[in-house]
Design a protein around this motif. Structure first.
Motif, mmCIF file in Angstrom:
data_model
loop_
_atom_site.group_PDB
_atom_site.id
_atom_site.type_symbol
_atom_site.label_atom_id
_atom_site.label_comp_id
_atom_site.label_asym_id
_atom_site.label_seq_id
_atom_site.Cartn_x
_atom_site.Cartn_y
_atom_site.Cartn_z
ATOM 1 N N GLN A 1 20.253 11.117 1.612
ATOM 2 C CA GLN A 1 21.598 10.900 2.305
ATOM 3 C C GLN A 1 22.915 11.132 1.805
ATOM 4 N N GLY A 2 22.752 12.132 0.863
ATOM 5 C CA GLY A 2 24.219 12.457 0.181
ATOM 6 C C GLY A 2 24.433 11.542 -1.000
ATOM 7 N N PHE A 3 23.268 10.956 -1.579
ATOM 8 C CA PHE A 3 23.191 9.787 -2.715
ATOM 9 C C PHE A 3 23.143 10.598 -3.771
ATOM 10 N N GLY A 4 23.960 10.266 -4.748
ATOM 11 C CA GLY A 4 23.684 10.725 -6.245
ATOM 12 C C GLY A 4 22.561 10.388 -6.815
ATOM 13 N N SER A 5 22.343 10.421 -8.182
ATOM 14 C CA SER A 5 21.422 10.029 -9.034
ATOM 15 C C SER A 5 20.887 8.518 -8.912
ATOM 16 N N VAL A 6 19.669 8.264 -8.154
ATOM 17 C CA VAL A 6 19.286 7.043 -8.127
ATOM 18 C C VAL A 6 18.709 6.441 -9.291
ATOM 19 N N GLY B 1 0.836 -1.206 -0.043
ATOM 20 C CA GLY B 1 -0.157 0.225 -0.039
ATOM 21 C C GLY B 1 0.868 1.179 0.049
ATOM 22 N N HIS B 2 2.117 1.153 -0.408
ATOM 23 C CA HIS B 2 2.909 2.433 -0.421
ATOM 24 C C HIS B 2 3.600 2.537 -1.685
ATOM 25 N N ALA B 3 4.160 3.530 -2.184
ATOM 26 C CA ALA B 3 4.669 3.771 -3.329
ATOM 27 C C ALA B 3 6.052 4.489 -2.867
ATOM 28 N N PHE B 4 7.150 3.780 -3.320
ATOM 29 C CA PHE B 4 8.506 4.183 -3.102
ATOM 30 C C PHE B 4 9.136 4.654 -4.510
ATOM 31 N N VAL B 5 9.463 6.079 -4.446
ATOM 32 C CA VAL B 5 9.656 6.853 -5.636
ATOM 33 C C VAL B 5 10.936 7.256 -5.571
ATOM 34 N N SER B 6 11.934 6.478 -6.525
ATOM 35 C CA SER B 6 13.381 6.892 -6.579
ATOM 36 C C SER B 6 13.339 8.241 -7.351
ATOM 37 N N ARG B 7 14.244 9.250 -7.139
ATOM 38 C CA ARG B 7 14.550 10.010 -7.816
ATOM 39 C C ARG B 7 15.854 10.656 -8.480
ATOM 40 N N ARG B 8 16.007 11.057 -9.816
ATOM 41 C CA ARG B 8 17.536 11.205 -10.402
ATOM 42 C C ARG B 8 18.089 12.112 -9.484
ATOM 43 N N SER B 9 17.469 12.983 -8.805
ATOM 44 C CA SER B 9 18.283 13.940 -8.068
ATOM 45 C C SER B 9 18.643 13.587 -6.580
ATOM 46 N N GLY B 10 18.418 12.211 -6.198
ATOM 47 C CA GLY B 10 18.847 11.585 -5.193
ATOM 48 C C GLY B 10 17.938 11.171 -4.117
ATOM 49 N N GLY B 11 18.032 10.010 -3.370
ATOM 50 C CA GLY B 11 17.045 9.629 -2.310
ATOM 51 C C GLY B 11 15.597 9.204 -3.053
ATOM 52 N N PHE B 12 14.589 9.009 -1.918
ATOM 53 C CA PHE B 12 13.256 8.662 -2.653
ATOM 54 C C PHE B 12 12.309 9.141 -1.704
ATOM 55 N N THR B 13 11.029 9.122 -1.992
ATOM 56 C CA THR B 13 10.021 9.826 -1.533
ATOM 57 C C THR B 13 8.971 8.314 -1.188
ATOM 58 N N PRO C 1 7.545 4.927 7.427
ATOM 59 C CA PRO C 1 7.954 5.786 6.429
ATOM 60 C C PRO C 1 8.288 7.340 6.894
ATOM 61 N N SER C 2 7.791 7.710 7.829
ATOM 62 C CA SER C 2 8.209 9.053 8.308
ATOM 63 C C SER C 2 9.324 9.117 9.046
ATOM 64 N N ASN C 3 10.314 8.003 9.190
ATOM 65 C CA ASN C 3 11.796 8.077 10.047
ATOM 66 C C ASN C 3 12.362 6.872 9.223
ATOM 67 N N LEU C 4 12.851 7.349 7.956
ATOM 68 C CA LEU C 4 13.656 6.615 7.192
ATOM 69 C C LEU C 4 14.956 6.507 7.754
ATOM 70 N N ARG C 5 15.754 5.211 7.946
ATOM 71 C CA ARG C 5 16.864 5.274 8.305
ATOM 72 C C ARG C 5 17.963 4.317 7.493
ATOM 73 N N LEU C 6 19.028 5.064 7.371
ATOM 74 C CA LEU C 6 20.290 4.440 6.646
ATOM 75 C C LEU C 6 20.848 3.054 7.260
ATOM 76 N N LEU C 7 20.644 2.016 6.836
ATOM 77 C CA LEU C 7 21.338 0.705 7.320
ATOM 78 C C LEU C 7 22.772 0.729 7.069
ATOM 79 N N GLY C 8 22.985 0.649 5.860
ATOM 80 C CA GLY C 8 24.382 0.596 5.049
ATOM 81 C C GLY C 8 24.565 0.906 3.721
ATOM 82 N N GLN C 9 25.698 0.989 3.399
ATOM 83 C CA GLN C 9 26.199 1.297 2.013
ATOM 84 C C GLN C 9 27.383 0.759 1.564
ATOM 85 N N VAL C 10 27.403 0.206 0.244
ATOM 86 C CA VAL C 10 28.518 -0.094 -0.340
ATOM 87 C C VAL C 10 28.671 0.601 -1.643
ATOM 88 N N ALA C 11 29.893 1.016 -1.772
ATOM 89 C CA ALA C 11 30.256 2.039 -2.843
ATOM 90 C C ALA C 11 30.781 1.193 -3.900
#
Length: 103
Positions: free
Chosen positions: A61-66, A31-43, A93-103
């Motif tokens: 979170q300082g992420f480039g183009s998704v 029941g939720h839409a997760f919308v990624s954006r070219r300018s970074g992140g998602f809503t 959804p009102s408190n999204l948290r970064l769990l990890g990142q792999v470059a």
């Protein structure tokens, strides 16, 4: 948003403007839409009322183009050609948290 009936489309609502950039991908889960954006992140948008999706949260979170987003088990996976992979907890959804990142 559209409701497919036979071969004709029926418009059931409109998508609100997405802040900060073009949409690159959409994942619809529980029941939720997760919308990624070219300018970074998602809503995150609640689709409980298809005629009027409701804004629930944003992740930046300082992420480039998704380029793509996948969501499973209350976890979002974002990919970027410049920044690799980010893993985000979307259980609240009102408190999204970064769990990890792999470059």
């Amino acid at each position: 948003l559209f409701n497919l009936e036979g071969v004709a489309f029926t418009r059931v609502g409109t998508w609100p403007p997405t802040p900060r950039g073009y949409v690159t991908d959409v994942a619809v889960v529980d029941g939720h839409a997760f919308v990624s954006r070219r300018s970074g992140g998602f809503t995150v948008w609640s689709l409980s009322t298809s005629a009027a999706p409701e804004y629930r949260g944003i992740f930046r979170q300082g992420f480039g183009s998704v380029s793509a987003i996948a969501v499973t088990n209350q976890t979002a996976y974002l990919t970027s050609s410049t920044d690799g992979l980010q893993i985000v907890d979307v259980s609240d959804p009102s408190n999204l948290r970064l769990l990890g990142q792999v470059a």
